[in-house]
Write an enzyme that holds these catalytic residues in place. Sequence first.
Site, PDB file in Angstrom:
ATOM      1  N   ASN B 143       0.838  -1.195   0.000  1.00  0.00           N
ATOM      2  CA  ASN B 143       0.000   0.000   0.000  1.00  0.00           C
ATOM      3  C   ASN B 143       0.871   1.242   0.000  1.00  0.00           C
ATOM      4  O   ASN B 143       1.692   1.413   0.911  1.00  0.00           O
ATOM      5  CB  ASN B 143      -0.880   0.025   1.266  1.00  0.00           C
ATOM      6  CG  ASN B 143      -1.859   1.191   1.263  1.00  0.00           C
ATOM      7  OD1 ASN B 143      -2.855   1.177   0.522  1.00  0.00           O
ATOM      8  ND2 ASN B 143      -1.556   2.218   2.048  1.00  0.00           N
ATOM      9  N   GLU B 144       0.742   2.080  -1.003  1.00  0.00           N
ATOM     10  CA  GLU B 144       1.382   3.404  -1.032  1.00  0.00           C
ATOM     11  C   GLU B 144       2.867   3.348  -0.706  1.00  0.00           C
ATOM     12  O   GLU B 144       3.319   3.882   0.318  1.00  0.00           O
ATOM     13  CB  GLU B 144       0.665   4.358  -0.069  1.00  0.00           C
ATOM     14  CG  GLU B 144      -0.759   4.660  -0.484  1.00  0.00           C
ATOM     15  CD  GLU B 144      -1.499   5.565   0.514  1.00  0.00           C
ATOM     16  OE1 GLU B 144      -0.975   5.801   1.614  1.00  0.00           O
ATOM     17  OE2 GLU B 144      -2.582   6.046   0.175  1.00  0.00           O
ATOM     18  N   GLU B 315      -7.855   5.241  -4.315  1.00  0.00           N
ATOM     19  CA  GLU B 315      -8.441   5.945  -3.180  1.00  0.00           C
ATOM     20  C   GLU B 315      -8.770   7.362  -3.649  1.00  0.00           C
ATOM     21  O   GLU B 315      -7.906   8.093  -4.103  1.00  0.00           O
ATOM     22  CB  GLU B 315      -7.468   6.029  -1.992  1.00  0.00           C
ATOM     23  CG  GLU B 315      -7.017   4.666  -1.483  1.00  0.00           C
ATOM     24  CD  GLU B 315      -6.107   4.757  -0.250  1.00  0.00           C
ATOM     25  OE1 GLU B 315      -5.963   5.863   0.304  1.00  0.00           O
ATOM     26  OE2 GLU B 315      -5.538   3.722   0.131  1.00  0.00           O
ATOM     27  N   GLU B 363      -6.920   7.471  11.623  1.00  0.00           N
ATOM     28  CA  GLU B 363      -7.662   8.155  10.556  1.00  0.00           C
ATOM     29  C   GLU B 363      -9.115   8.419  10.925  1.00  0.00           C
ATOM     30  O   GLU B 363      -9.958   8.570  10.048  1.00  0.00           O
ATOM     31  CB  GLU B 363      -7.555   7.337   9.256  1.00  0.00           C
ATOM     32  CG  GLU B 363      -6.133   7.316   8.711  1.00  0.00           C
ATOM     33  CD  GLU B 363      -6.003   6.572   7.388  1.00  0.00           C
ATOM     34  OE1 GLU B 363      -6.972   5.921   6.957  1.00  0.00           O
ATOM     35  OE2 GLU B 363      -4.906   6.644   6.796  1.00  0.00           O
ATOM     36  N   GLN B 364      -9.403   8.518  12.201  1.00  0.00           N
ATOM     37  CA  GLN B 364     -10.800   8.696  12.621  1.00  0.00           C
ATOM     38  C   GLN B 364     -11.395  10.008  12.133  1.00  0.00           C
ATOM     39  O   GLN B 364     -12.611  10.127  12.010  1.00  0.00           O
ATOM     40  CB  GLN B 364     -10.921   8.587  14.135  1.00  0.00           C
ATOM     41  CG  GLN B 364     -10.146   9.615  14.898  1.00  0.00           C
ATOM     42  CD  GLN B 364     -10.277   9.405  16.407  1.00  0.00           C
ATOM     43  OE1 GLN B 364     -11.113  10.008  17.049  1.00  0.00           O
ATOM     44  NE2 GLN B 364      -9.446   8.530  16.951  1.00  0.00           N
ATOM     45  N   MET B 365     -10.560  11.002  11.822  1.00  0.00           N
ATOM     46  CA  MET B 365     -11.089  12.261  11.305  1.00  0.00           C
ATOM     47  C   MET B 365     -11.054  12.306   9.773  1.00  0.00           C
ATOM     48  O   MET B 365     -11.230  13.357   9.172  1.00  0.00           O
ATOM     49  CB  MET B 365     -10.312  13.444  11.881  1.00  0.00           C
ATOM     50  CG  MET B 365     -10.362  13.549  13.403  1.00  0.00           C
ATOM     51  SD  MET B 365     -12.032  13.791  14.090  1.00  0.00           S
ATOM     52  CE  MET B 365     -12.278  15.548  13.766  1.00  0.00           C
TER      53      MET B 365
HETATM   54 ZN    ZN Z   1      -4.146   6.116   1.997  1.00  0.00          ZN
END
Ligand code: ZN
Lengths: 634, 634, 634
Positions: B143-144, B315, B363-365
Amino acid sequence: MKRTLGVCYYPEHWPEDQWAEDAAGMVAAGLSWVRIGEFAWARMEAVPGTLTWDWLDRAIDVLGNAGLKIILGTPTATPPRWMLDKYPDMLAADAQGNPRKFGSRRHYDFSHMGYRDECRRIARLMGERYGKNPHIAAWQIDNEYDCHDTTISYSDVARRGFQDWLAQTYQSTDALNRAWGNVFWSMDYDTFDQIDLPNLTVTEPNHPHQLAFRRFSSDQVVAFNKVQADELRQHTDAPLIHNYMGRITSFDHWKVGADLDIASWDSYPIGFLSDRLEGTAEEKQKFLRQGHPDMQAFHHDLYRAVGKGRLWVMEQQPGPVNWAPYNPAPLPGMARLWAWEAFAHGAETVCYFRWRQAPFAQEQMHAGLLRPDRAPAPALAEARQVADEFAQLPDVGTAQAQAALIFDYESAWAWDVQPQGADFEMFRLAFAAYRALRRCGLNVDILPPDTADLSAYKLVLAPGIMTLSDPLRAALAAFKGTALIGPRTDTKTQELEIPVPLGPQLPEVDISVALTESLPPSEQITLQGSGQFVHWFEHLEGNAKVRLATQSGHPAIMGGDHLRYLAGWPDEATFDRIIRDLCAAQGIVTHYLPEGLRIRDTDTHRFVFNYAPEPQDWQGTTIPAAGVHWAVLT
Amino acid sequence: MKRTLGVCYYPEHWPEDQWAEDAAGMVAAGLSWVRIGEFAWARMEAVPGTLTWDWLDRAIDVLGNAGLKIILGTPTATPPRWMLDKYPDMLAADAQGNPRKFGSRRHYDFSHMGYRDECRRIARLMGERYGKNPHIAAWQIDNEYDCHDTTISYSDVARRGFQDWLAQTYQSTDALNRAWGNVFWSMDYDTFDQIDLPNLTVTEPNHPHQLAFRRFSSDQVVAFNKVQADELRQHTDAPLIHNYMGRITSFDHWKVGADLDIASWDSYPIGFLSDRLEGTAEEKQKFLRQGHPDMQAFHHDLYRAVGKGRLWVMEQQPGPVNWAPYNPAPLPGMARLWAWEAFAHGAETVCYFRWRQAPFAQEQMHAGLLRPDRAPAPALAEARQVADEFAQLPDVGTAQAQAALIFDYESAWAWDVQPQGADFEMFRLAFAAYRALRRCGLNVDILPPDTADLSAYKLVLAPGIMTLSDPLRAALAAFKGTALIGPRTDTKTQELEIPVPLGPQLPEVDISVALTESLPPSEQITLQGSGQFVHWFEHLEGNAKVRLATQSGHPAIMGGDHLRYLAGWPDEATFDRIIRDLCAAQGIVTHYLPEGLRIRDTDTHRFVFNYAPEPQDWQGTTIPAAGVHWAVLT
Amino acid sequence: MKRTLGVCYYPEHWPEDQWAEDAAGMVAAGLSWVRIGEFAWARMEAVPGTLTWDWLDRAIDVLGNAGLKIILGTPTATPPRWMLDKYPDMLAADAQGNPRKFGSRRHYDFSHMGYRDECRRIARLMGERYGKNPHIAAWQIDNEYDCHDTTISYSDVARRGFQDWLAQTYQSTDALNRAWGNVFWSMDYDTFDQIDLPNLTVTEPNHPHQLAFRRFSSDQVVAFNKVQADELRQHTDAPLIHNYMGRITSFDHWKVGADLDIASWDSYPIGFLSDRLEGTAEEKQKFLRQGHPDMQAFHHDLYRAVGKGRLWVMEQQPGPVNWAPYNPAPLPGMARLWAWEAFAHGAETVCYFRWRQAPFAQEQMHAGLLRPDRAPAPALAEARQVADEFAQLPDVGTAQAQAALIFDYESAWAWDVQPQGADFEMFRLAFAAYRALRRCGLNVDILPPDTADLSAYKLVLAPGIMTLSDPLRAALAAFKGTALIGPRTDTKTQELEIPVPLGPQLPEVDISVALTESLPPSEQITLQGSGQFVHWFEHLEGNAKVRLATQSGHPAIMGGDHLRYLAGWPDEATFDRIIRDLCAAQGIVTHYLPEGLRIRDTDTHRFVFNYAPEPQDWQGTTIPAAGVHWAVLT
Ligand SMILES: [Zn+2]
Ligand SMILES: [Zn+2]
Ligand SMILES: [Zn+2]
């Protein structure tokens, strides 16, 4: 002595069959000197103990036989990789304690005794082989001390060296604790080996602790240099030189200079304007391709004194460099102007850096007199022009100045340690004073802090000298001109404490600094009449006469006819006015110079330099941008 | 091929009884694809060697049976904590040498062979279990890459790997010393194990030393990716994909892309405007809630080429994110606009990140299509609208561009190592060229540096290509349109030296770069007529025709009808004028686009996108803020 | 209780024969208190285990017999050098993992159990010797917790302590993994000893991981303080005090305060304006020599509550300090104004720091009431004036405020961990609210987050409280005035997750935060009528009444008569208007104060303070710059 030009050259960078053509080219360009050898240790000694001199012998022959005088450099700024296998702890360490690794240059700790011995050895070997060689007319020791911030190291080697230095200096921890005021925060030591380097502490370490480490670090540079100087003197009568840099205050150049014969420096006016002078981008824009009009002069005057009267420029910027944030080309004419300005300030020799631009490695984007493809770069013709002009002005000389400025490296360390205000820095303050003198058209001599005789001068400035030395205090007492000292002068003891009674302690003048203020850029202290102090203001007390006062009635200048104290940091216009007033009282002639125009007298001529990007008028003569003008002094 | 939408989903984050409802919601939203699995290693293998697939089997069943196609990710960006017990030295190290610790993600060194084997193992296990699963329609590897600056590691593992890489590349230290010009500062090596990583040196390490390390580091990413790709291909026929990021130049995407079937990327227009594009706060304010109008297009065009024609957005930002300095919400309509823009540039699939905002962890926000409480977030309706609009424009397609831009990752490393001026950076230069092409309304193809055939194009730009490859040089020689190369193109060898004779070496065009200047923001080089160069200016020589000159008479563009060299970095207006002139000569139609309006043609339609925060006029049609307009090409 | 003045004094810094004169001078200056001892461990115990009390006995006698009451400090902020030999691992570590070395002060890790025992021992020894001494009228424990960022340590000791704390808090790693949402990126732990400190991770560590470490770190300060407090209480009945600092949020002052009798703080208005408040240099210029007009008041009101009603100023700036970026002198009169302002806010005692300026060590440029040469510094006369004025206003007192502000340290950690926008910070938000209340002329009480009874107030603000405590939620439900909470209040769980259903969970008011935006300085959210939100804006939903809306129609304030939610961060003028509207509705009188003028009521008098550098008018009275005015409340 005759004025001469030279160039830096690296025979090891080029095929041997090119050397003769290069040497001929140098001679054809009017150059007399060539500096070689200072980064070539790996070619001299690729394998430890196996010396390979033949290529250097031949290079010296080729260059010398072409008629060039050679400056031979000791290669100690670039020890070969194998040295690390022998002394894995020889690397300096940064303030985080990380070793500063191999892969560029200057990767040694000045305090490492094993490496110092290696430097003595290579100096001895070179001295033995080339000390009497008729082509070798001067020696350079190492290269650019402190370049890349290399004076200070936080290594284990430095820590042990510092502990020894402290033991020798203070003899007992009791004495050290008292001298440093360690009682303050229960910072007392019981043994010298408890004393760590002053990095990574929770908040700032005690000021005398820091100052002692700065003194120790400077002493290591002095000792490192002296080891090679002492060794070379066994084998040669040629003068010994080091090439200093611009705005370096981390070691005491006066002390290094005392062990050498000539002071030289590496002058990169455009790079230095960009990477080491205050000023906004807008303020610098006018001089982007010329450099600051006072920066070179300051260093010429400083290093002429460090060299006990003998000054060279060892590296002169010829075109764009590679290391500043931005690297524009000089204005046409500047490579000539910079050389003539050096000569006007007493330089004997100006060497351009370098003969041919290297197409490889870290400095491949650093211009030379030739391009990488051997074609001439713009500066070559300018160097040739200077050489041709020697016919008119052959002789080295400089006039006795009427004004002097005292400059002290220990004070620079003191104010680094204890700035008290974010803008207070020794070079910046001294340079502000120097620039004011220059804007008034004065020749300036820069003098060391232990100067014992000021009788040659009418005007002396001594800003920011933390403690007046005994000889200087005596010289000030005997002075017949006017000395203007301060701000911050003689306000600290040698251990960076506040003296009680409060300083300064001046002969026959009653002044003391009762309160000190540092000021943000938004704040000024307005003076009566006009003008203002910036950055710094001291509240003075005492019976001495008030010569200038602030709007609110505090003394701004106090003192007698011969010794006065300046309570703040004047802005440019105010500094000019103060200098002009003092000059008028002393009968010193001052000038009003157009922006960027500067003058400098030798014993025979007045030189006028135009740093401005447009023509300027000087007493009826129009001087073009980057122009140099001279006239016989009458 | 049909255009499709998708979404990223983390079954392991939610109670299993919610999966079916989520799957149904995705289908109802018009989504066809769901990406899963890429951070779930700790759920697949909580205990080393004990694989737990049942939950994933059921998740795949639920999602697949709902009608969704699944992209299954290998979880190698987030190895479980136990991996560290097995390989304590697998952590990458930062430039200070500190290990980059566990507790977030991407805490592995690409060059660690033990970890690479673990990745091969998990890829094999996943391939064996799911390679033929009919629901698994694509694979994402890791990923990334490089996210959080993870390409480069200064670990011991990297050092040993680099030494091996050097030994294989150069075969002998003599060859390496010569290739790097190590003679410069006595930097020669005797053995490969003496060669350290190029960090923590006293001043900058030798440029080829740094460049070699950048090549080595990129090669590790390529090899790391290939291990998994090779393994998966044993077990599956589904396409292999990686999701690249924006403005990442630390590894060679062309090489990674060669081992995969589709290039996808993660598009965060608002975050990227804020955290990785030049520009003052004032300049960015206009596009605060839309993103830079050319940033997404550039990456679509770049990765379409990296994907050999196959492009996805893996994404897509749906709302405020959590990671930029400031995180405002998109302008209503942008979640639709960004998707249609991707499709117009040839994307087959756009997946929003993520289905439901996680109420926990880092990443909740970060917004999703649903809020944490399952209510729809604003982007859900915009996704649904796009899905509905597919009826009108179902088919993937993109028009053959008339203009091409060469983009090279090695050059990016070269200029990182040797910027020469603080503002010279490869992406910035290439993006400046790209933006000018886009402002003129052109479709652009981005091409790799080894492009061998340019015959499809009328206009080719190749700024900042350090060394022209043989195929590209040949293609330029044969080119019938106009190629504008430079500044800085073909001015260095592959070892980052200056070639002698000086570059560029152009077919039938005599031009060379004699002198290079970098310029601070306060300085410009004015051109004749109007316009100016900023940041950079090269003094050109040669017999080629001068096409444009500076006010002071230096060449600004030189060359023949088919191949020209650009001597500086034009500002925006100047770049536009240059492009328009070249287009006019080539018969390419250009447009004058209102601010924020951009056009893009597919093979059948012209799309118009309004990035401005207010309506703009396009040939009589008013396009609202965040509006998308299309018309059939006639 | 009577108002009193005091001073800080270091007998160990001065020759013993000077003590009596100093004591007499203090009494003559009108001072009643003298603080001693807090940095003198090395004088008390130069050799481990050998206690030297005689000098301290004599100092206490001399000072006490002169009529001064003594505050005796435990010296635990400055352990002697030998402590390191005993506990080499007692040094705290910085975020890079480097030990923070000996050589200044506060070089201990709060979590080191061996050092905690040493602190208990020295406290016991001091308690045994001086606990009943009639001159010792108060005790200070340690000095300025967190000064120099010392709450947080990344040492091995802290790591092991954190692991134990986690094990006790969560009992199982499964529970911890669930609580933290470690599934997110495969961050699960199998054992507590796998859990590292949250530094040096690749990207940000999980938010609850960070928050747990902040809680642990704060708990260490609380426990460290309690060890000494518990020990001293065995031996003395005198009140126990700690001297807090300004704008320190790294530990929970409410919890430390619960174990002590009085809260004191060290007030450096000019230094704090310069080094720890937002604002451009231009904005700060007006108050350069006075300090921010609300900074002192905020801390008086905060620490009065932390002290359960008992407030002291333990160190009051008397002149220029040494530690701010710039250190100007206070405006004449400010040393008096600051003292009277403290008294007006309920202070019992104000102690100036320090009696005589030390001419040595780190703080030699920090002014005292005397100069280093014993001459009076400007503040001495101002202190004397305050002492004389006690005759008119002898009694400590403060009026019941009508407005309250909730302040929570855990929320400060939460927003440090998860700011979401670069300008969101707890103190900054709370201070913005406090300043608005003060600009309206209100007395303000600051209350802890577990406040259970608000019935004394008409207006309550609670911005940025991450989770409403049960008592506070109940108090809000019962509140009869108007509470304005938000932005960000009750939008997170105790584990820093987003609650589902979305917060806030308010009694009888249906509001939830559906979407959150952070805004760069260039962006504002305009409100209907006038005004704007800056930095932050939340999109609200729910059935509650919209009280104020944005231009685009989103709710800006929602809620009922007694409880409302504020959706953004109002700029100054907007905050004023909101407060004035709420006050008008509640029948609270507000004032329009000229710039820099502030009022504060005690139970008997209204005080008016002029922080402006020019005279200001107050209801017909002209108050000079730095002037203090009072009138009996009628
Ligand atoms: Zn990402
Ligand atoms: Zn140099
Ligand atoms: Zn203090």
